[in-house]
Scaffold this motif. Structure first.
Motif, PDB file in Angstrom:
ATOM      1  N   TRP A  87      10.452   0.411   1.825  1.00 47.78           N
ATOM      2  CA  TRP A  87       9.519  -0.755   1.818  1.00 47.78           C
ATOM      3  C   TRP A  87      10.242  -2.252   2.112  1.00 47.78           C
ATOM      4  CZ3 TRP A  87       5.019  -1.813   0.511  1.00 47.78           C
ATOM      5  CH2 TRP A  87       4.440  -2.587   0.175  1.00 47.78           C
ATOM      6  N   SER A 141       3.412   2.870  -6.382  1.00 47.19           N
ATOM      7  CA  SER A 141       2.126   2.781  -7.534  1.00 47.19           C
ATOM      8  C   SER A 141       1.708   4.240  -8.382  1.00 47.19           C
ATOM      9  CB  SER A 141       0.823   2.751  -6.418  1.00 47.19           C
ATOM     10  OG  SER A 141       0.812   3.337  -5.597  1.00 47.19           O
ATOM     11  N   LYS A 200       3.754   2.459  -0.578  1.00 49.24           N
ATOM     12  CA  LYS A 200       3.190   1.361  -1.658  1.00 49.24           C
ATOM     13  C   LYS A 200       2.174   2.442  -2.991  1.00 49.24           C
ATOM     14  CE  LYS A 200       0.066  -2.461  -2.539  1.00 49.24           C
ATOM     15  NZ  LYS A 200      -1.320  -3.238  -2.019  1.00 49.24           N
ATOM     16  N   LYS A 201       1.871   3.420  -1.437  1.00 52.00           N
ATOM     17  CA  LYS A 201       0.529   5.051  -2.472  1.00 52.00           C
ATOM     18  C   LYS A 201       2.228   5.243  -3.905  1.00 52.00           C
ATOM     19  CE  LYS A 201      -2.660   5.009   0.991  1.00 52.00           C
ATOM     20  NZ  LYS A 201      -3.375   5.976   0.971  1.00 52.00           N
ATOM     21  N   ASN A 222       8.760  -4.148   5.626  1.00 52.44           N
ATOM     22  CA  ASN A 222       8.478  -5.520   5.684  1.00 52.44           C
ATOM     23  C   ASN A 222       9.367  -6.496   6.779  1.00 52.44           C
ATOM     24  OD1 ASN A 222       5.862  -5.828   3.364  1.00 52.44           O
ATOM     25  ND2 ASN A 222       7.439  -5.001   2.316  1.00 52.44           N
ATOM     26  N   LEU A 239       4.259   1.317   5.314  1.00 46.10           N
ATOM     27  CA  LEU A 239       4.237   0.090   4.347  1.00 46.10           C
ATOM     28  C   LEU A 239       2.813   0.681   3.233  1.00 46.10           C
ATOM     29  CD1 LEU A 239       5.189  -2.677   5.594  1.00 46.10           C
ATOM     30  CD2 LEU A 239       6.767  -1.650   4.192  1.00 46.10           C
ATOM     31  N   ASP A 240       1.874   1.839   3.194  1.00 44.26           N
ATOM     32  CA  ASP A 240       1.245   1.563   2.875  1.00 44.26           C
ATOM     33  C   ASP A 240       1.972   3.249   1.965  1.00 44.26           C
ATOM     34  OD1 ASP A 240      -0.570  -0.518   3.041  1.00 44.26           O
ATOM     35  OD2 ASP A 240      -1.925   1.211   5.040  1.00 44.26           O
TER      36      ASP A 240
END
Length: 106
Positions: A59, A104, A100-101, A63, A96-97
């Protein structure tokens, strides 16, 4: 009569001893299974912890790559470089998606 009562008592004690030995064996087996399950749980927790650390690193660096690509796309002189930078941006957004999943879900 005393002998009959004593015989029944001895027989009852023998049955009780056999029963307790079987239960002791079952307890030992269950303790071994519990220990194996705890070891597997520790291993899974360790792997999960390492995975979470890796996800956070991905991550962070994803970024960073996205930021640098976004900043340099405007400064690029050649169209081919701009296209490459846009492709880098698109691919890092996909990564990144996914990260992120995963984060989360935890």
């Amino acid at each position: 009569m005393k002998y009959l009562i004593a015989g029944i008592f001895v027989l009852l004690i023998a049955v009780l001893i056999i029963f307790l030995k079987k239960k002791d064996g079952q307890i030992k087996l269950l303790k071994e299974q519990l220990k194996e399950a705890q070891n597997r749980d520790r291993a899974v927790q360790l792997k999960t912890s390492k995975t979470e650390v890796l996800c956070h690193m991905i991550w962070k660096y994803g970024n960073l790559v996205h930021l640098y690509a976004s900043l340099t796309v405007d400064e690029a002189d050649m169209d081919s470089i701009k296209e490459n930078q846009k492709e880098i941006i698109t691919e890092t957004e996909k990564v990144l998606d996914q990260v992120k999943k995963y984060i989360s879900e935890k």
